[in-house]
Motif scaffolding. Sequence first.
Motif, PDB file in Angstrom:
ATOM      1  N   MET A 295      -0.366  13.168  12.315  1.00 13.79           N
ATOM      2  CA  MET A 295       0.186  11.813  12.242  1.00 13.79           C
ATOM      3  C   MET A 295      -0.881  10.780  11.923  1.00 13.79           C
ATOM      4  O   MET A 295      -0.584   9.726  11.355  1.00 13.79           O
ATOM      5  CB  MET A 295       0.871  11.461  13.569  1.00 13.79           C
ATOM      6  CG  MET A 295       2.025  12.379  13.955  1.00 13.79           C
ATOM      7  SD  MET A 295       3.189  12.636  12.580  1.00 13.79           S
ATOM      8  CE  MET A 295       3.691  10.962  12.258  1.00 13.79           C
ATOM      9  N   ALA A 296      -2.135  11.071  12.263  1.00 14.37           N
ATOM     10  CA  ALA A 296      -3.207  10.104  12.003  1.00 14.37           C
ATOM     11  C   ALA A 296      -3.318   9.787  10.518  1.00 14.37           C
ATOM     12  O   ALA A 296      -3.572   8.645  10.132  1.00 14.37           O
ATOM     13  CB  ALA A 296      -4.537  10.628  12.542  1.00 14.37           C
ATOM     14  N   TRP A 297      -3.148  10.802   9.648  1.00 12.03           N
ATOM     15  CA  TRP A 297      -3.186  10.518   8.206  1.00 12.03           C
ATOM     16  C   TRP A 297      -1.786  10.318   7.628  1.00 12.03           C
ATOM     17  O   TRP A 297      -1.621   9.614   6.637  1.00 12.03           O
ATOM     18  CB  TRP A 297      -3.923  11.622   7.456  1.00 12.03           C
ATOM     19  CG  TRP A 297      -3.247  12.966   7.438  1.00 12.03           C
ATOM     20  CD1 TRP A 297      -3.499  14.019   8.257  1.00 12.03           C
ATOM     21  CD2 TRP A 297      -2.208  13.386   6.541  1.00 12.03           C
ATOM     22  NE1 TRP A 297      -2.670  15.071   7.945  1.00 12.03           N
ATOM     23  CE2 TRP A 297      -1.881  14.715   6.881  1.00 12.03           C
ATOM     24  CE3 TRP A 297      -1.528  12.785   5.491  1.00 12.03           C
ATOM     25  CZ2 TRP A 297      -0.901  15.437   6.212  1.00 12.03           C
ATOM     26  CZ3 TRP A 297      -0.547  13.493   4.809  1.00 12.03           C
ATOM     27  CH2 TRP A 297      -0.245  14.814   5.172  1.00 12.03           C
ATOM     28  N   ALA A 298      -0.755  10.892   8.259  1.00  6.72           N
ATOM     29  CA  ALA A 298       0.610  10.706   7.753  1.00  6.72           C
ATOM     30  C   ALA A 298       1.054   9.251   7.866  1.00  6.72           C
ATOM     31  O   ALA A 298       1.891   8.791   7.068  1.00  6.72           O
ATOM     32  CB  ALA A 298       1.582  11.607   8.507  1.00  6.72           C
ATOM     33  N   LEU A 299       0.510   8.519   8.824  1.00  4.75           N
ATOM     34  CA  LEU A 299       0.869   7.112   8.968  1.00  4.75           C
ATOM     35  C   LEU A 299       0.408   6.271   7.787  1.00  4.75           C
ATOM     36  O   LEU A 299       0.849   5.129   7.624  1.00  4.75           O
ATOM     37  CB  LEU A 299       0.266   6.554  10.266  1.00  4.75           C
ATOM     38  CG  LEU A 299       1.002   6.963  11.550  1.00  4.75           C
ATOM     39  CD1 LEU A 299       0.127   6.752  12.773  1.00  4.75           C
ATOM     40  CD2 LEU A 299       2.307   6.175  11.691  1.00  4.75           C
ATOM     41  N   LEU A 300      -0.462   6.821   6.941  1.00  2.00           N
ATOM     42  CA  LEU A 300      -0.887   6.125   5.726  1.00  2.00           C
ATOM     43  C   LEU A 300       0.078   6.330   4.557  1.00  2.00           C
ATOM     44  O   LEU A 300      -0.005   5.610   3.557  1.00  2.00           O
ATOM     45  CB  LEU A 300      -2.277   6.605   5.300  1.00  2.00           C
ATOM     46  CG  LEU A 300      -3.444   6.290   6.229  1.00  2.00           C
ATOM     47  CD1 LEU A 300      -4.692   7.030   5.746  1.00  2.00           C
ATOM     48  CD2 LEU A 300      -3.708   4.796   6.266  1.00  2.00           C
ATOM     49  N   LEU A 301       0.972   7.298   4.650  1.00  2.00           N
ATOM     50  CA  LEU A 301       1.783   7.695   3.505  1.00  2.00           C
ATOM     51  C   LEU A 301       2.673   6.586   2.937  1.00  2.00           C
ATOM     52  O   LEU A 301       2.901   6.565   1.718  1.00  2.00           O
ATOM     53  CB  LEU A 301       2.642   8.910   3.879  1.00  2.00           C
ATOM     54  CG  LEU A 301       1.874  10.220   4.033  1.00  2.00           C
ATOM     55  CD1 LEU A 301       2.790  11.322   4.533  1.00  2.00           C
ATOM     56  CD2 LEU A 301       1.215  10.625   2.727  1.00  2.00           C
ATOM     57  N   PRO A 302       3.216   5.669   3.742  1.00  6.46           N
ATOM     58  CA  PRO A 302       4.016   4.594   3.125  1.00  6.46           C
ATOM     59  C   PRO A 302       3.270   3.769   2.092  1.00  6.46           C
ATOM     60  O   PRO A 302       3.912   3.112   1.266  1.00  6.46           O
ATOM     61  CB  PRO A 302       4.431   3.741   4.334  1.00  6.46           C
ATOM     62  CG  PRO A 302       4.502   4.712   5.459  1.00  6.46           C
ATOM     63  CD  PRO A 302       3.355   5.661   5.209  1.00  6.46           C
ATOM     64  N   LEU A 303       1.936   3.796   2.104  1.00 10.33           N
ATOM     65  CA  LEU A 303       1.177   3.088   1.072  1.00 10.33           C
ATOM     66  C   LEU A 303       1.459   3.647  -0.318  1.00 10.33           C
ATOM     67  O   LEU A 303       1.257   2.965  -1.319  1.00 10.33           O
ATOM     68  CB  LEU A 303      -0.324   3.191   1.351  1.00 10.33           C
ATOM     69  CG  LEU A 303      -0.903   2.284   2.438  1.00 10.33           C
ATOM     70  CD1 LEU A 303      -2.381   2.582   2.616  1.00 10.33           C
ATOM     71  CD2 LEU A 303      -0.693   0.819   2.108  1.00 10.33           C
ATOM     72  N   ALA A 304       1.925   4.900  -0.388  1.00  7.74           N
ATOM     73  CA  ALA A 304       2.193   5.519  -1.684  1.00  7.74           C
ATOM     74  C   ALA A 304       3.503   5.047  -2.296  1.00  7.74           C
ATOM     75  O   ALA A 304       3.753   5.301  -3.473  1.00  7.74           O
ATOM     76  CB  ALA A 304       2.217   7.043  -1.531  1.00  7.74           C
ATOM     77  N   VAL A 305       4.340   4.377  -1.520  1.00  6.11           N
ATOM     78  CA  VAL A 305       5.664   3.977  -1.998  1.00  6.11           C
ATOM     79  C   VAL A 305       5.689   2.472  -2.206  1.00  6.11           C
ATOM     80  O   VAL A 305       5.606   1.715  -1.241  1.00  6.11           O
ATOM     81  CB  VAL A 305       6.764   4.383  -0.996  1.00  6.11           C
ATOM     82  CG1 VAL A 305       8.145   4.178  -1.603  1.00  6.11           C
ATOM     83  CG2 VAL A 305       6.594   5.830  -0.562  1.00  6.11           C
ATOM     84  N   PRO A 306       5.804   1.996  -3.446  1.00  6.86           N
ATOM     85  CA  PRO A 306       5.918   0.546  -3.668  1.00  6.86           C
ATOM     86  C   PRO A 306       7.170  -0.018  -2.994  1.00  6.86           C
ATOM     87  O   PRO A 306       8.171   0.687  -2.806  1.00  6.86           O
ATOM     88  CB  PRO A 306       6.019   0.437  -5.199  1.00  6.86           C
ATOM     89  CG  PRO A 306       5.416   1.696  -5.720  1.00  6.86           C
ATOM     90  CD  PRO A 306       5.746   2.748  -4.705  1.00  6.86           C
ATOM     91  N   THR A 307       7.105  -1.281  -2.650  1.00 11.04           N
ATOM     92  CA  THR A 307       8.216  -1.902  -1.929  1.00 11.04           C
ATOM     93  C   THR A 307       9.520  -1.864  -2.725  1.00 11.04           C
ATOM     94  O   THR A 307      10.595  -1.652  -2.156  1.00 11.04           O
ATOM     95  CB  THR A 307       7.868  -3.362  -1.599  1.00 11.04           C
ATOM     96  OG1 THR A 307       7.464  -4.036  -2.803  1.00 11.04           O
ATOM     97  CG2 THR A 307       6.728  -3.429  -0.600  1.00 11.04           C
ATOM     98  N   TYR A 308       9.436  -2.042  -4.047  1.00 15.99           N
ATOM     99  CA  TYR A 308      10.671  -2.068  -4.827  1.00 15.99           C
ATOM    100  C   TYR A 308      11.324  -0.690  -4.882  1.00 15.99           C
ATOM    101  O   TYR A 308      12.546  -0.588  -5.045  1.00 15.99           O
ATOM    102  CB  TYR A 308      10.417  -2.602  -6.238  1.00 15.99           C
ATOM    103  CG  TYR A 308       9.371  -1.879  -7.050  1.00 15.99           C
ATOM    104  CD1 TYR A 308       9.688  -0.765  -7.803  1.00 15.99           C
ATOM    105  CD2 TYR A 308       8.052  -2.322  -7.079  1.00 15.99           C
ATOM    106  CE1 TYR A 308       8.739  -0.107  -8.558  1.00 15.99           C
ATOM    107  CE2 TYR A 308       7.092  -1.676  -7.833  1.00 15.99           C
ATOM    108  CZ  TYR A 308       7.434  -0.560  -8.566  1.00 15.99           C
ATOM    109  OH  TYR A 308       6.478   0.081  -9.313  1.00 15.99           O
TER     110      TYR A 308
ATOM    111  N   ILE B 270       8.593  -8.646  -5.957  1.00 17.24           N
ATOM    112  CA  ILE B 270       9.710  -9.233  -6.680  1.00 17.24           C
ATOM    113  C   ILE B 270      10.906  -8.283  -6.728  1.00 17.24           C
ATOM    114  O   ILE B 270      12.058  -8.706  -6.587  1.00 17.24           O
ATOM    115  CB  ILE B 270       9.305  -9.647  -8.117  1.00 17.24           C
ATOM    116  CG1 ILE B 270      10.437 -10.391  -8.812  1.00 17.24           C
ATOM    117  CG2 ILE B 270       8.854  -8.454  -8.934  1.00 17.24           C
ATOM    118  CD1 ILE B 270      10.066 -10.962 -10.154  1.00 17.24           C
ATOM    119  N   GLY B 271      10.633  -6.971  -6.884  1.00 19.43           N
ATOM    120  CA  GLY B 271      11.715  -6.011  -7.015  1.00 19.43           C
ATOM    121  C   GLY B 271      12.559  -5.895  -5.764  1.00 19.43           C
ATOM    122  O   GLY B 271      13.782  -6.011  -5.810  1.00 19.43           O
ATOM    123  N   ALA B 272      11.914  -5.673  -4.606  1.00 18.92           N
ATOM    124  CA  ALA B 272      12.666  -5.493  -3.364  1.00 18.92           C
ATOM    125  C   ALA B 272      13.455  -6.754  -3.016  1.00 18.92           C
ATOM    126  O   ALA B 272      14.624  -6.685  -2.635  1.00 18.92           O
ATOM    127  CB  ALA B 272      11.719  -5.123  -2.227  1.00 18.92           C
TER     128      ALA B 272
END
Length: 556
Positions: free
Chosen positions: A90-103, A215-217
């Motif tokens: 989980m220590a590195w998995a918590l970084l994974l949302p950085l890979a998904v743009p907000t839109y 802008i997208g989201a």
Amino acid sequence: MRLALAGADRAWQSAAVGIALVAAMPLLALAWAALPGSEGLWSHIAVHVLPRASLNTLLLLGGVGVLVVAIGTGSAWLVTAYEFPGRRLMAWALLLPLAVPTYIVAYVYLDLLHPLGPVHGVLRTLLGIDDPRGLRLPDVRSLAGCILLLGFVLYPYVYLSTRAMFMTQAAGLLEAARSLGVGRAALFHRVALPLARPAIAVGVVLALLEALNDIGASEFLGVQTLTVAVYTTWITRGDLAGAAQIALSMLAIVVALIVLERHARRRQRYAAQQRPRPMRPQRLRGFPAALALLLTLVPVTLGFALPALYLAWSALRRWGAAGGVSRQLLASLWNTLTVALLATVVTLLAGLVAAWAMRLAQARRRGRVEAVSLRAASLGYAVPGTVLALGLLTPLAWFDSGLAASLAVFGVPPRMWLMGSMAALVIAYTLRFLAISAGSAEAGLARIPASLDQAARSLGRTSGGMLRDVHLPLLRPSLAAGALLVFVDTMKELPATLMLRPIGFDTLATWLYADAARGAYEEGAIAALLIVLAGLLPVALLARTGQRFGGGVATR
């Protein structure tokens, strides 16, 4: 020899000043464009658009700020202060949302939570409801929905900076507090949290700048923010002056965020300790361990796992239904890779020049001009993409007009040399992400001892020869990391691409935006999945860096 060396150093200084002037040019042009005012539309914008967009933007930033602080700081403390099953994962998995743009997250959840989507379908089946109108979940197309989605995607900015602070805090301070009878929970509130406040401030400002740039989201979820207002005022109404005035109000928010971050760090000081010993995590068992794992799983699932799995499933379904990938999508992929590669090369070179000029000035015990140039060159990262693109419109148009008039003497037909090609996007991406390459080069140069410069000078090396033969081989890891970050960020960039792309030119981001705008969510799944896969590269780099930290485990 000294005169020749001084002349070479001045050339690097001039190049750095030139890069800084180009970086500041969009902001100056934006102010110039806003001066005439909007004749017929500004009164309408001032009454009906600006108040609502400003309020929505402030509410959005406030809500996202609270959410990213709670999720980012809480998860950072859990994986640093406690040992539980799955903690290292989980220590590195918590970084994974950085890979998904907000839109992309907004795109996914709009499809998932659509009244005819899979979530409603499963719930209606479980509840025995046949009529689609018989079950209504809260609408994600709202300000609250936008806050939640952005918060679960942007919290890693706070998590990353705060966890680094928690991991490098000297264990002696925390153990001294424990010896005075401070419990584990009070230790967080009374000792660790105040020490981490500067890191939290840095992460919050970065997250809010990303939320302001979105802008997208916001548009997908029906939230009229200042960024959306700038885009619609220029693209839909064709009012450049009105859009520029709205953009200047956005810059006021940017300046306020930066001032807030500086204020939070104004008393930050570091004690001189040679090898600070990080804290040892306390082992959890039973229900507390399961609860800690659950609390860290929730943001990873909502911010990355669920969107990524749904995109993979939708992409496979689309692939099977269409029998492959369309030529238009392949063309968009090629456009994305081409413009991202060009922008990465130009950005890396510009950042290296600015950082090297600063290094040379420091060797002469000077550097005020170079320091200002380096900071000015980094302005673009704090400026939202829509504002930067809008500021570039006037200079690019002036250049195209002047070049066309000059070439007309030789019989060359007029054309849009910059605005009608990828050059406009390359310039925008370079100015937007120059801070990343300059920061990577500056950090790499800071680790090279000055004695190497002196030795190279004594052997007659010029500034350029010293950079080529001595420093570049040592800078490869830093430059490679910076290049990776710039490349991925250019692939994901949406606002500037929407405003400056040539006619008929699509990237993966604009392809996805167009599909979502017309409600064809399955069409954009492959493009969204490709962007997410590319975004995993810098996350893996950050996770690898984070794994270098560690420590023992305290059982009591």
